[in-house]
Design an enzyme around this catalytic site. Sequence first.
Site, PDB file in Angstrom:
ATOM      1  N   ASP A 101      -1.407  -0.457   6.051  1.00 52.52           N
ATOM      2  CA  ASP A 101      -2.038   0.452   7.258  1.00 52.52           C
ATOM      3  C   ASP A 101      -3.174   0.438   7.799  1.00 52.52           C
ATOM      4  O   ASP A 101      -3.307   0.780   8.854  1.00 52.52           O
ATOM      5  CB  ASP A 101      -1.469   1.492   7.070  1.00 52.52           C
ATOM      6  CG  ASP A 101      -1.786   2.795   6.930  1.00 52.52           C
ATOM      7  OD1 ASP A 101      -2.479   2.169   5.380  1.00 52.52           O
ATOM      8  OD2 ASP A 101      -2.331   3.719   6.617  1.00 52.52           O
ATOM      9  N   ASP A 115       0.074   5.129   0.810  1.00 55.60           N
ATOM     10  CA  ASP A 115      -0.544   6.325   2.029  1.00 55.60           C
ATOM     11  C   ASP A 115      -0.186   5.685   3.037  1.00 55.60           C
ATOM     12  O   ASP A 115      -1.130   4.681   3.606  1.00 55.60           O
ATOM     13  CB  ASP A 115      -1.701   6.776   2.093  1.00 55.60           C
ATOM     14  CG  ASP A 115      -1.758   7.710   0.658  1.00 55.60           C
ATOM     15  OD1 ASP A 115      -1.337   7.968  -0.188  1.00 55.60           O
ATOM     16  OD2 ASP A 115      -3.480   7.037  -0.164  1.00 55.60           O
ATOM     17  N   ASP A 139       1.019  -0.774   0.238  1.00 51.08           N
ATOM     18  CA  ASP A 139       0.254   0.005  -0.297  1.00 51.08           C
ATOM     19  C   ASP A 139       0.690   1.222  -0.466  1.00 51.08           C
ATOM     20  O   ASP A 139       2.159   1.346   0.087  1.00 51.08           O
ATOM     21  CB  ASP A 139      -0.784   0.309   1.206  1.00 51.08           C
ATOM     22  CG  ASP A 139      -1.538   0.808   1.333  1.00 51.08           C
ATOM     23  OD1 ASP A 139      -2.109   2.054   1.098  1.00 51.08           O
ATOM     24  OD2 ASP A 139      -1.659   1.910   3.244  1.00 51.08           O
ATOM     25  N   ARG A 168     -12.230   7.512  -1.473  1.00 51.88           N
ATOM     26  CA  ARG A 168     -13.185   8.851  -1.439  1.00 51.88           C
ATOM     27  C   ARG A 168     -14.123   9.043  -0.765  1.00 51.88           C
ATOM     28  O   ARG A 168     -14.973  10.066  -0.238  1.00 51.88           O
ATOM     29  CB  ARG A 168     -12.540   9.782  -2.163  1.00 51.88           C
ATOM     30  CG  ARG A 168     -12.129  11.356  -2.399  1.00 51.88           C
ATOM     31  CD  ARG A 168     -11.714  12.372  -3.796  1.00 51.88           C
ATOM     32  NE  ARG A 168     -10.486  11.642  -4.422  1.00 51.88           N
ATOM     33  CZ  ARG A 168      -9.820  11.357  -5.666  1.00 51.88           C
ATOM     34  NH1 ARG A 168     -10.855  12.846  -6.417  1.00 51.88           N
ATOM     35  NH2 ARG A 168      -9.268  11.306  -6.199  1.00 51.88           N
ATOM     36  N   SER A 223      -5.544   4.794  -4.485  1.00 53.11           N
ATOM     37  CA  SER A 223      -5.610   6.399  -5.011  1.00 53.11           C
ATOM     38  C   SER A 223      -5.386   6.087  -6.436  1.00 53.11           C
ATOM     39  O   SER A 223      -4.773   5.763  -6.954  1.00 53.11           O
ATOM     40  CB  SER A 223      -4.352   6.511  -3.716  1.00 53.11           C
ATOM     41  OG  SER A 223      -4.769   8.195  -3.963  1.00 53.11           O
ATOM     42  N   LYS A 224      -6.532   7.252  -6.827  1.00 47.71           N
ATOM     43  CA  LYS A 224      -6.261   7.480  -8.437  1.00 47.71           C
ATOM     44  C   LYS A 224      -4.723   8.869  -8.164  1.00 47.71           C
ATOM     45  O   LYS A 224      -5.097   9.807  -9.436  1.00 47.71           O
ATOM     46  CB  LYS A 224      -7.271   8.722  -8.406  1.00 47.71           C
ATOM     47  CG  LYS A 224      -8.226   7.551  -8.965  1.00 47.71           C
ATOM     48  CD  LYS A 224     -10.072   8.278  -8.353  1.00 47.71           C
ATOM     49  CE  LYS A 224     -11.014   7.534  -9.504  1.00 47.71           C
ATOM     50  NZ  LYS A 224     -11.936   6.379  -8.398  1.00 47.71           N
ATOM     51  N   ASN A 225      -4.282   9.149  -7.212  1.00 46.90           N
ATOM     52  CA  ASN A 225      -3.646   9.902  -7.058  1.00 46.90           C
ATOM     53  C   ASN A 225      -1.653   9.857  -6.868  1.00 46.90           C
ATOM     54  O   ASN A 225      -1.203  10.906  -6.263  1.00 46.90           O
ATOM     55  CB  ASN A 225      -3.343  11.192  -5.987  1.00 46.90           C
ATOM     56  CG  ASN A 225      -4.393  12.260  -6.465  1.00 46.90           C
ATOM     57  OD1 ASN A 225      -4.597  13.000  -7.153  1.00 46.90           O
ATOM     58  ND2 ASN A 225      -5.614  11.990  -5.014  1.00 46.90           N
ATOM     59  N   GLY A 243      -7.848   3.353   3.221  1.00 43.87           N
ATOM     60  CA  GLY A 243      -7.832   2.777   2.533  1.00 43.87           C
ATOM     61  C   GLY A 243      -9.462   2.876   2.229  1.00 43.87           C
ATOM     62  O   GLY A 243      -9.086   1.424   1.330  1.00 43.87           O
TER      63      GLY A 243
HETATM   64  C1  BG6 Z   1      -5.445   5.244  -0.082  1.00 41.31           C
HETATM   65  C2  BG6 Z   1      -5.888   5.941   1.607  1.00 41.31           C
HETATM   66  O1  BG6 Z   1      -4.893   5.585  -0.145  1.00 41.31           O
HETATM   67  O2  BG6 Z   1      -6.423   5.832  -0.907  1.00 41.31           O
HETATM   68  C3  BG6 Z   1      -8.144   6.535   1.019  1.00 41.31           C
HETATM   69  O3  BG6 Z   1      -5.599   5.489   2.144  1.00 41.31           O
HETATM   70  C4  BG6 Z   1      -8.181   7.076   0.392  1.00 41.31           C
HETATM   71  O4  BG6 Z   1      -8.010   7.492   2.384  1.00 41.31           O
HETATM   72  C5  BG6 Z   1      -8.118   6.416  -0.596  1.00 41.31           C
HETATM   73  O5  BG6 Z   1      -9.061   7.301   0.729  1.00 41.31           O
HETATM   74  C6  BG6 Z   1      -8.010   7.188  -1.930  1.00 41.31           C
HETATM   75  O6  BG6 Z   1      -7.568   8.226  -2.517  1.00 41.31           O
HETATM   76  P1  BG6 Z   1      -7.514   9.149  -3.308  1.00 41.31           P
HETATM   77  O7  BG6 Z   1      -6.516   9.903  -3.462  1.00 41.31           O
HETATM   78  O8  BG6 Z   1      -8.160   8.774  -4.844  1.00 41.31           O
HETATM   79  O9  BG6 Z   1      -8.320  10.285  -3.318  1.00 41.31           O
HETATM   80 MG    MG Z   2      -2.913   3.012   3.444  1.00 40.82          MG
END
Ligand code: BG6
Ligand code: MG
Length: 219
Positions: free
Chosen positions: A169, A10, A8, A48, A115-117, A45
Site C-alpha cells: 500500500d 500493515d 506487505d 520507524r 515491521s519489527k512487530n 512502508g
Molecule cells: C511498516 C509500516 O509496515 O512498518 C511503517 O507501514 C512502519 O509505517 C514500519 O514504520 C516499521 O514498523 P514497526 O512496527 O517496526 O515500528
Molecule cells: Mg503497508
Amino acid sequence: MIKGILFDLDGVLLSTDQFHFQAWKALADRLAIPFDRRQGDRCRGISRMESLDIVLENSTRTYTPEEKLQFAEEKNHAYRAFLQGLTPADVPEETVRVLTQLRIRGYRLALASGSKNAELILEKTGLCSLLDGVVDGRDITRSKPDPEVFCKAAQALGLSPRDCVGVDDASAGVQSIRAAGALAAAIGPAAQAGEGDWNLKSLSQLLERCPGMEAVLCR
Ligand code: BG6
Ligand code: MG
C-alpha cells in the site's frame, strides 16, 4: 509465470496502518507538533526512525539522537498497546477468503513486512496459518524501498522474485517490489496514485488476476 505472492502486512492484510497513525499522532500531540493524515501516509512502508523524522519535521526545535530514540520507543509502546487487543476477528473476512483461495489455486504465499512487530500481529490474529513464509523487519538490514525484504520473501518460498507478485500500500513498498524484480500490485494509497503494475481497488481483485495454476498451464 507467477507462482508466489508476497504480501506487505500493515494496510494490506489488515488495518494496523491506522494504529501506526494513531500512535504517531499521540506522540505529535504530546510534543505539540502538527501531524496530519498526509504525513501519516508518507510514513507507510518506511522504517520507524524514518517515520519519526516525518513526525518531527514541523517542530520548531531539534532533538538529540537520545531524545529521538526515546520518542520512537514511546510510539512503539503505544502501538503495541493497540496490537495487544487484536484477535482473529480483526482480520477482514476478505483477507482470509483471498489468501485461502490463492493457496487452493496453487500459489505460495509469504509475508514481506518491514515491521519489527509483525510476529506479534501474526500471533494475535492467527494469520501465520495462511502463509507459507514470513520475512519481517527483524530479518532485514535495509528497509523499503530497498528490495531486501521482497527478495528474502521470494527466497523463503524457494522462488525467484521474477516468479512473484508483491502487494503493497506504500510508494516505498512498490519501489521495493520493482527493485526486487517482481511484479508490483499496489493497493490503497499507492493504487490511488497509480503507482503499481496492477492498481487494485481491493484485495479480491487479486483473484481476477491470479487464475488457478491449471488454467495457466492450459493456456
Ligand atoms: C511498516 C509500516 O509496515 O512498518 C511503517 O507501514 C512502519 O509505517 C514500519 O514504520 C516499521 O514498523 P514497526 O512496527 O517496526 O515500528
Ligand atoms: Mg503497508
